[in-house]
Design a protein around this motif. Structure first.
Motif, PDB file in Angstrom:
ATOM      1  N   HIS A 171      21.001 -59.925  29.516  1.00  0.00           N
ATOM      2  CA  HIS A 171      21.838 -58.728  29.623  1.00  0.00           C
ATOM      3  C   HIS A 171      22.059 -58.356  31.084  1.00  0.00           C
ATOM      4  N   ASP A 172      20.999 -58.443  31.866  1.00  0.00           N
ATOM      5  CA  ASP A 172      21.070 -58.108  33.284  1.00  0.00           C
ATOM      6  C   ASP A 172      22.042 -59.025  34.019  1.00  0.00           C
ATOM      7  N   LYS A 173      21.977 -60.317  33.725  1.00  0.00           N
ATOM      8  CA  LYS A 173      22.827 -61.285  34.420  1.00  0.00           C
ATOM      9  C   LYS A 173      24.261 -61.282  33.895  1.00  0.00           C
ATOM     10  N   GLY A 174      24.453 -60.860  32.652  1.00  0.00           N
ATOM     11  CA  GLY A 174      25.773 -60.981  32.045  1.00  0.00           C
ATOM     12  C   GLY A 174      26.682 -59.791  32.193  1.00  0.00           C
ATOM     13  N   ILE A 175      26.133 -58.594  32.442  1.00  0.00           N
ATOM     14  CA  ILE A 175      26.952 -57.387  32.333  1.00  0.00           C
ATOM     15  C   ILE A 175      28.069 -57.324  33.371  1.00  0.00           C
ATOM     16  N   SER A 176      27.825 -57.742  34.595  1.00  0.00           N
ATOM     17  CA  SER A 176      28.864 -57.654  35.619  1.00  0.00           C
ATOM     18  C   SER A 176      30.074 -58.502  35.242  1.00  0.00           C
ATOM     19  N   ALA A 177      29.837 -59.757  34.878  1.00  0.00           N
ATOM     20  CA  ALA A 177      30.941 -60.646  34.495  1.00  0.00           C
ATOM     21  C   ALA A 177      31.633 -60.140  33.238  1.00  0.00           C
ATOM     22  N   ASN A 178      30.856 -59.752  32.242  1.00  0.00           N
ATOM     23  CA  ASN A 178      31.462 -59.331  30.978  1.00  0.00           C
ATOM     24  C   ASN A 178      32.282 -58.057  31.143  1.00  0.00           C
ATOM     25  N   PHE A 179      31.780 -57.124  31.935  1.00  0.00           N
ATOM     26  CA  PHE A 179      32.529 -55.882  32.140  1.00  0.00           C
ATOM     27  C   PHE A 179      33.832 -56.146  32.898  1.00  0.00           C
ATOM     28  N   VAL A 180      33.762 -56.898  33.987  1.00  0.00           N
ATOM     29  CA  VAL A 180      34.978 -57.184  34.762  1.00  0.00           C
ATOM     30  C   VAL A 180      35.966 -57.987  33.927  1.00  0.00           C
ATOM     31  N   HIS A 181      35.464 -58.954  33.152  1.00  0.00           N
ATOM     32  CA  HIS A 181      36.361 -59.730  32.293  1.00  0.00           C
ATOM     33  C   HIS A 181      37.013 -58.854  31.233  1.00  0.00           C
ATOM     34  N   SER A 182      36.295 -57.856  30.741  1.00  0.00           N
ATOM     35  CA  SER A 182      36.917 -56.948  29.770  1.00  0.00           C
ATOM     36  C   SER A 182      38.047 -56.153  30.425  1.00  0.00           C
ATOM     37  N   GLN A 183      37.903 -55.864  31.715  1.00  0.00           N
ATOM     38  CA  GLN A 183      38.951 -55.136  32.433  1.00  0.00           C
ATOM     39  C   GLN A 183      40.165 -56.025  32.700  1.00  0.00           C
ATOM     40  N   ASP A 184      39.932 -57.291  33.102  1.00  0.00           N
ATOM     41  CA  ASP A 184      41.104 -58.156  33.327  1.00  0.00           C
ATOM     42  C   ASP A 184      41.773 -58.501  31.998  1.00  0.00           C
ATOM     43  N   ALA A 185      40.997 -58.493  30.903  1.00  0.00           N
ATOM     44  CA  ALA A 185      41.593 -58.735  29.583  1.00  0.00           C
ATOM     45  C   ALA A 185      42.518 -57.595  29.181  1.00  0.00           C
ATOM     46  N   SER A 186      42.088 -56.347  29.401  1.00  0.00           N
ATOM     47  CA  SER A 186      42.942 -55.213  29.057  1.00  0.00           C
ATOM     48  C   SER A 186      44.164 -55.165  29.972  1.00  0.00           C
ATOM     49  N   LEU A 187      43.992 -55.567  31.240  1.00  0.00           N
ATOM     50  CA  LEU A 187      45.130 -55.632  32.161  1.00  0.00           C
ATOM     51  C   LEU A 187      46.138 -56.666  31.696  1.00  0.00           C
ATOM     52  N   LEU A 188      45.651 -57.825  31.264  1.00  0.00           N
ATOM     53  CA  LEU A 188      46.551 -58.886  30.807  1.00  0.00           C
ATOM     54  C   LEU A 188      47.298 -58.467  29.541  1.00  0.00           C
ATOM     55  N   THR A 189      46.565 -57.986  28.534  1.00  0.00           N
ATOM     56  CA  THR A 189      47.217 -57.663  27.261  1.00  0.00           C
ATOM     57  C   THR A 189      48.197 -56.501  27.428  1.00  0.00           C
ATOM     58  N   SER A 190      47.845 -55.518  28.261  1.00  0.00           N
ATOM     59  CA  SER A 190      48.759 -54.394  28.492  1.00  0.00           C
ATOM     60  C   SER A 190      49.999 -54.843  29.255  1.00  0.00           C
ATOM     61  N   THR A 191      49.824 -55.739  30.226  1.00  0.00           N
ATOM     62  CA  THR A 191      50.973 -56.265  30.972  1.00  0.00           C
ATOM     63  C   THR A 191      51.926 -57.010  30.048  1.00  0.00           C
ATOM     64  N   ILE A 192      51.374 -57.862  29.184  1.00  0.00           N
ATOM     65  CA  ILE A 192      52.208 -58.616  28.239  1.00  0.00           C
ATOM     66  C   ILE A 192      52.944 -57.664  27.303  1.00  0.00           C
ATOM     67  N   ALA A 193      52.232 -56.628  26.814  1.00  0.00           N
ATOM     68  CA  ALA A 193      52.880 -55.657  25.925  1.00  0.00           C
ATOM     69  C   ALA A 193      54.012 -54.928  26.643  1.00  0.00           C
ATOM     70  N   ASN A 194      53.786 -54.565  27.909  1.00  0.00           N
ATOM     71  CA  ASN A 194      54.821 -53.855  28.668  1.00  0.00           C
ATOM     72  C   ASN A 194      55.995 -54.764  29.009  1.00  0.00           C
ATOM     73  N   LEU A 195      55.714 -56.062  29.250  1.00  0.00           N
ATOM     74  CA  LEU A 195      56.817 -57.018  29.459  1.00  0.00           C
ATOM     75  C   LEU A 195      57.657 -57.145  28.197  1.00  0.00           C
ATOM     76  N   HIS A 196      57.000 -57.154  27.064  1.00  0.00           N
ATOM     77  CA  HIS A 196      57.722 -57.264  25.792  1.00  0.00           C
ATOM     78  C   HIS A 196      58.642 -56.066  25.586  1.00  0.00           C
ATOM     79  N   LYS A 197      58.167 -54.882  25.976  1.00  0.00           N
ATOM     80  CA  LYS A 197      59.003 -53.682  25.869  1.00  0.00           C
ATOM     81  C   LYS A 197      60.257 -53.806  26.725  1.00  0.00           C
ATOM     82  N   LYS A 198      60.172 -54.584  27.797  1.00  0.00           N
ATOM     83  CA  LYS A 198      61.320 -54.777  28.693  1.00  0.00           C
ATOM     84  C   LYS A 198      62.174 -55.979  28.281  1.00  0.00           C
ATOM     85  N   GLY A 199      61.860 -56.557  27.122  1.00  0.00           N
ATOM     86  CA  GLY A 199      62.686 -57.636  26.591  1.00  0.00           C
ATOM     87  C   GLY A 199      62.266 -59.030  26.999  1.00  0.00           C
TER      88      GLY A 199
END
Length: 461
Positions: A364-392
């Motif tokens: 848990h100690d070794k994994g939290i930094s990577a897992n937390f940051v990856h969860s943030q880049d995942a939400s950034l990616l999915t939100s970007t794709i959703a917003n691109l879709h809204k723009k056609g």
């Protein structure tokens, strides 16, 4: 690998054979799958992991796969000829040539200045002497070939040319970008191009860390005399790994494993003892270069310990991302049990494993930094794709922190990414998560104004 002296004494020839066999197997799988799909329109299904990152449910010939796989994929719908399409194709080509630290206009001019060599290389990609100079750019060799073939097509078709090649924009060290935004660190944001740099066209965090090593008095067997560009290459992978909590030992091994990938004969002859010394210097340089981001990493480790303690030692730890996704890590202890029995008149002992709900604290100690940051880049990616879709925009490829769209839509991608980045990180994602873990007032924030993100020219480039 962990046995005493193994990495110092063991010849790498056997490992080279194993790696070569693995690469050949992967190559054959990609080519065979591509042959089956040649000329057909198709799409990929994706699945989410525990952080919310998206992965295609197909192996080998897929957009997050090898350089070969990415080099073979084309969009079904193309972008007709325009000045913008040609400009975007030139940017992509320059990136594949390793010139991604030039300004956008300079990348365009760089490719036009090499157009004679590019068109000559397109006649025989395998035997082109000009192309051989890029053998050290291992990540984009086949993608560069694909771009060269597009220039050949454009040369033959002129204004009838239609570009089907996905044009990619890549983040500047996504993990450090995200941490810099979350702790509001101005220097980190400038050097990772989250905001425009006040003193230079493009920030370069890897070079900052290389300078941190060299300016700290590094002096070892002539390695201090390597070019700044070579030191940047040495520091790149360890920098990314450090913020995912790689320790000194891991960075030492990475330095040794990557020694042949930098296109330098002197570096390729590095021994493991050399890599141990150099890797330690790089680790210390990363640690001191961006202290606020290191503080955030350590706060996450304290937070996950507290969350587990407050949950009576149970392994499941969760947090919410900006999309509402529940990210989690669940490193549980495994108990080993035996059963004594008899079979055919003989006594036997059977062993089985029992998964518990008790936390393995080290993981848990070794994994939290990577897992937390990856969860943030995942939400950034999915939100970007959703917003691109809204723009056609419906045609895209993505790889965690890299986005590809049609050549006509690159400007829209950049603007959409910046808008999404600001929207997500103007909320205190790090502080809110740490508070949900039970840690109060853990971070001292900087003075970064996220409004400046909207003006950034190279946040992805």
């Amino acid at each position: 690998r962990k046995a005493s002296g193994w990495l110092k004494e063991k010849s790498t020839e056997d490992l080279d054979i194993i790696r070569g066999s693995s690469k050949r197997y992967e190559f054959d799988k990609v080519v065979n799958m591509a042959e089956q799909m040649r000329g057909k329109g198709f799409h990929y299904d994706f699945q989410l992991d525990s952080r919310g990152r998206v992965y295609p449910m197909v192996n080998y010939f897929e957009p997050t796969g090898s350089d070969l796989s990415k080099g073979l994929l084309l969009f079904n719908d193309g972008a007709p000829f325009s000045d913008k399409v040609i400009y975007s194709l030139a940017i992509h080509t320059a990136n594949c040539m390793g010139e991604d630290k030039l300004s956008m206009d300079d990348r365009y001019l760089y490719v036009l200045g090499h157009m004679e060599e590019i068109l000559e290389a397109s006649k025989d990609l395998v035997n082109s002497e000009w192309l051989k100079q890029f053998k050290g750019e291992k990540k984009t060799k086949f993608q560069l070939m694909a771009a060269i073939l597009e220039w050949k097509k454009y040369d033959e078709e002129g204004e009838d040319y239609v570009c089907h090649l996905p044009i990619g924009l890549d983040a500047t060290n996504s993990g450090l970008q995200i941490l810099s935004a979350m702790v509001r660190d101005v220097v980190g944001a400038q050097e990772t191009n989250v905001v425009n740099h006040p003193d230079k066209e493009i920030g370069d965090a890897y070079m900052v860390i290389a300078n941190s090593v060299l300016d700290g008095g590094f002096n070892y067997k002539g390695y201090e005399d390597l070019s700044k560009k070579m030191w940047r290459k040495l520091c790149k992978r360890p920098t990314m790994s450090y913020y995912y909590d790689a320790g000194r030992g891991c960075i030492q091994e990475q330095t040794f494993e990557d020694r042949r990938d930098h296109g330098n004969d002197f570096v390729s002859q590095m021994s493991f003892d050399d890599a141990t010394y150099i890797g330690t210097a790089i680790y210390d340089g990363v640690e001191s270069a961006f202290p606020k981001q290191t503080q955030a990493k350590e706060a996450l480790k304290e937070g996950v310990k507290l969350a587990i303690k407050n949950n009576e030692g149970k392994a499941l730890v969760t947090w919410k991302t900006s999309t509402g996704f529940t990210a989690f890590q669940n490193y549980a202890k495994v108990e080993k049990h035996t059963v004594k029995c008899s079979f055919a008149g003989k006594r036997h002992e059977l062993t089985y494993q029992l998964h518990t709900d008790k936390a393995r604290m080290t993981d848990h100690d070794k994994g939290i930094s990577a897992n937390f940051v990856h969860s943030q880049d995942a939400s950034l990616l999915t939100s970007t794709i959703a917003n691109l879709h809204k723009k056609g925009i419906n045609d895209f490829m993505m790889i965690h922190d890299q986005f590809s769209v049609n050549a006509e839509e690159v400007d829209v991608l950049l603007e959409t990414f910046k808008e999404t980045f600001k929207e997500i990180f103007e909320v205190d994602q790090l502080g809110n998560t740490l508070k949900s873990f039970g840690l109060s007032n853990p971070i001292v924030y900087g003075e970064l104004d996220l409004e400046e993100v909207l003006e950034a020219k190279y946040i992805i480039s």
